[in-house]
Write an enzyme that holds these catalytic residues in place. Structure first.
Site, mmCIF file in Angstrom:
data_model
loop_
_atom_site.group_PDB
_atom_site.id
_atom_site.type_symbol
_atom_site.label_atom_id
_atom_site.label_comp_id
_atom_site.label_asym_id
_atom_site.label_seq_id
_atom_site.Cartn_x
_atom_site.Cartn_y
_atom_site.Cartn_z
ATOM 1 N N HIS A 42 -2.348 5.018 0.065
ATOM 2 C CA HIS A 42 -3.756 6.044 -0.666
ATOM 3 C C HIS A 42 -4.723 5.928 0.359
ATOM 4 O O HIS A 42 -5.457 4.928 1.235
ATOM 5 C CB HIS A 42 -4.691 5.088 -2.012
ATOM 6 C CG HIS A 42 -3.777 5.016 -3.335
ATOM 7 N ND1 HIS A 42 -3.637 6.274 -3.895
ATOM 8 C CD2 HIS A 42 -2.790 4.306 -3.460
ATOM 9 C CE1 HIS A 42 -3.492 6.135 -5.048
ATOM 10 N NE2 HIS A 42 -2.458 4.856 -5.064
ATOM 11 N N GLY A 48 -2.239 8.695 -10.084
ATOM 12 C CA GLY A 48 -1.854 8.338 -11.050
ATOM 13 C C GLY A 48 -1.230 6.925 -11.939
ATOM 14 O O GLY A 48 -0.561 6.617 -11.492
#
Ligand code: XMP
Length: 517
Positions: free
Chosen positions: A169, A56
């Site tokens: 990620h 986020g």
């Protein structure tokens, strides 16, 4: 939709959240996204095998930073925190997170110090993809460092509680063997069983649509593109002839598109489709408008107005209410339009989401809302749709309006249609149509000087946009052979009146978007 035994992704607003769910579905395990502030009862009620906390844009110390109910960490379920998700988990369990001296964006190398179930079968050095400005410097008790990059702790675990965290990620393509990291989490840590595939998506979705629509009627915004066609076929399977399809000519379609699409949908797919010519009213609504967001909003509003009228007409004819509107909305349309399930940043208002007026008389049926385009193509294959439709390039709902910069007029649309037809034709001739994501022309509001037959000319500029992409979230400009570019250039200036200059768009996404507006 829910399938017990899946993995729930709690969304902290990351741009890649849906990719996580999609990578898990690729392992044939159900995955759904919930907002980070979903209630603990809702999460428990879905009976998941594990939980992923997404990335986020916030910092855990920001005022109003998104948080989960910390009892998520007391459900006894395995948890994988990714980026912000790892920072939030570490912070919530008593660890320390700080602003990084060296922010990490892009590639880095993960060097692993120790074995870990999460990295089972993977090398100790891996290229990973980062996007973070904070990092964890103090681990909560029970946690150990599993790996680092040059600048930060990059992987942590508390194996006894099945808590794992990665700062990078694993869901993006650029992380080497990222899918295997997620697979290890799903099967080795969560011990999930395969419970989701295309056939089950079709049957579950048909069932969910039946439940949602009941014995009411639905109207489908069919455009002939893969998304709305797959959506219509699914809804048709669920409710049969209570579905009415329409194809609206907005006046913003490509050359011959209206007639050709109607013929294809009726003759090849056997769908009942009514064509509605609304071109004049769309163009009137766009007169004088140059702002891209305003264009998108007006087109969205006009679409709904047209559908509302058609619905009333049909309902009156059938003496029944038309309560549902079917749309082929995909996840990227949602994530870039509104903050649906988490606090993601708004990029563009896609006409089929952000432009809907509040007093809209329909409830939406959006069976593809959680999927990416290539997943929809696979579902289309499952439904045995012809490859012609499955391989069709995407075309945006607002049509040529977002490829014609400045005010939309009939004359300019004709110029753009001419150039666009040539671009697509040459890309097809070169055998590249199925290899690229999209190929189209854009009309720029820039006139420049040229010379034609010894005379000075002063015409429009056409930008040619051809991109490669997997899912439209990121894209690169296609490195077209020079001779293809040359053919396009020569044909457009020769065949399309009023164009004097052709440029090739060599921007990637990000930082640009695929469409120009
Ligand atoms: P962008 O320009 O945001 O486009 O990089 C990503 C993909 O979405 C398509 N697109 C749309 N599709 N309604 C749609 O159904 C829209 O308003 C819309 N805007 C963009 C675009 O063609 C590309 O494939």
């Amino acid at each position: 939709m829910n399938v017990p035994g899946g993995v729930i992704v709690l969304d902290f607003g990351g741009q890649y959240t849906q990719l996580i769910a999609r990578r898990i579905r690729e392992q044939e395990v159900f995955s759904a996204i919930l907002p980070c502030n979903a209630s603990i009862d809702e999460i428990r009620g879905m009976r998941p095998a594990g939980i992923v906390l997404s990335g986020g844009p916030s910092s855990v110390y920001d005022k109003g930073a998104p948080v989960c109910d910390t009892s998520v960490l007391r459900l006894g379920l395995p948890v994988l925190g990714i980026c912000y998700g790892m920072q939030w988990m570490a912070h919530s369990l008593g660890g320390k997170v700080v602003k990084a001296e060296h922010r990490e964006y892009g590639p880095a190398t993960l060097d692993r110090d120790k074995d870990s179930t999460l990295f089972h079968g993977l090398p100790t050095h891996l290229k990973v993809w980062n996007s973070h400005g904070d990092h964890v410097i103090g681990l909560p008790s029970g946690f150990e460092t599993v790996g680092r990059t040059d600048n930060a702790v990059a992987a942590i675990e508390d194996a006894s509680r099945h808590f794992y965290g990665v700062e990078f990620h694993p869901e993006v393509q650029h992380t080497e063997r990222g899918s295997e990291i997620l697979r290890n989490f799903v099967f080795e840590v969560c011990r999930a069983k395969k419970n989701w595939n295309r056939a089950s998506f079709v049957s579950d979705t048909v069932e969910a649509i039946r439940k949602q629509v009941g014995d009411a009627r639905a109207l489908c915004a069919l455009s002939g593109g893969v998304d709305s066609t797959v959506a219509a076929v699914l809804v048709h399977r669920a409710i049969g002839d209570r579905l009415s399809n329409f194809f609206v000519d907005t006046g913003l379609l490509r050359r011959n598109e209206f007639q050709e699409t109607l013929t294809f949908l009726r003759n090849r797919l056997g769908l009942k489709v009514e064509g509605v010519d609304a071109s004049e009213r769309f163009l009137a609504r766009l007169a004088g408008v140059t702002d891209p967001e305003e264009k998108r909003k007006r087109i969205g509003a006009e679409f709904i107005a047209v559908f509302a009228e058609e619905a009333r007409r049909l309902a009156a004819a059938a003496n029944r209410e038309m309560r549902f509107l079917v749309q082929g909305t995909l996840y990227p349309d949602v994530i870039e339009s509104v903050s649906v399930k988490g606090p993601s940043a708004v990029i563009k208002t896609h006409h089929n989401v952000g432009g809907l007026p509040k007093d809209m008389p329909f409830q939406l049926v959006e069976p593809l809302r959680d999927l990416f385009k290539d997943e929809v193509r696979l579902i289309g294959r499952e439904l045995s749709l012809p490859s012609e439709i499955l391989l069709k390039h995407p075309f945006p709902g607002p049509g040529l309006a977002v490829r014609l910069l400045g005010e939309v007029t009939k004359d300019k649309l004709e110029v753009l249609r001419g150039a666009d037809a040539i671009v697509v034709e040459e890309i097809r001739r070169a055998g590249l149509y199925d290899k690229v994501w999209q190929a189209f022309a854009v009309l720029l509001p820039v006139r420049s000087v040229g010379v034609m037959g010894d005379y000075r000319s002063y015409g429009y500029t056409i930008a040619v946009r051809v991109v490669t992409s997997e899912d439209a979230m990121t894209a690169d400009w296609a490195h077209l052979p020079w001779d293809v570019l040359e053919k396009i250039s020569v044909r457009v200036v020769n065949e399309v009146h009023d164009v004097t200059r052709i440029v090739y768009d060599i921007s990637s996404k990000p930082p640009s978007t695929i469409e120009w507006e």
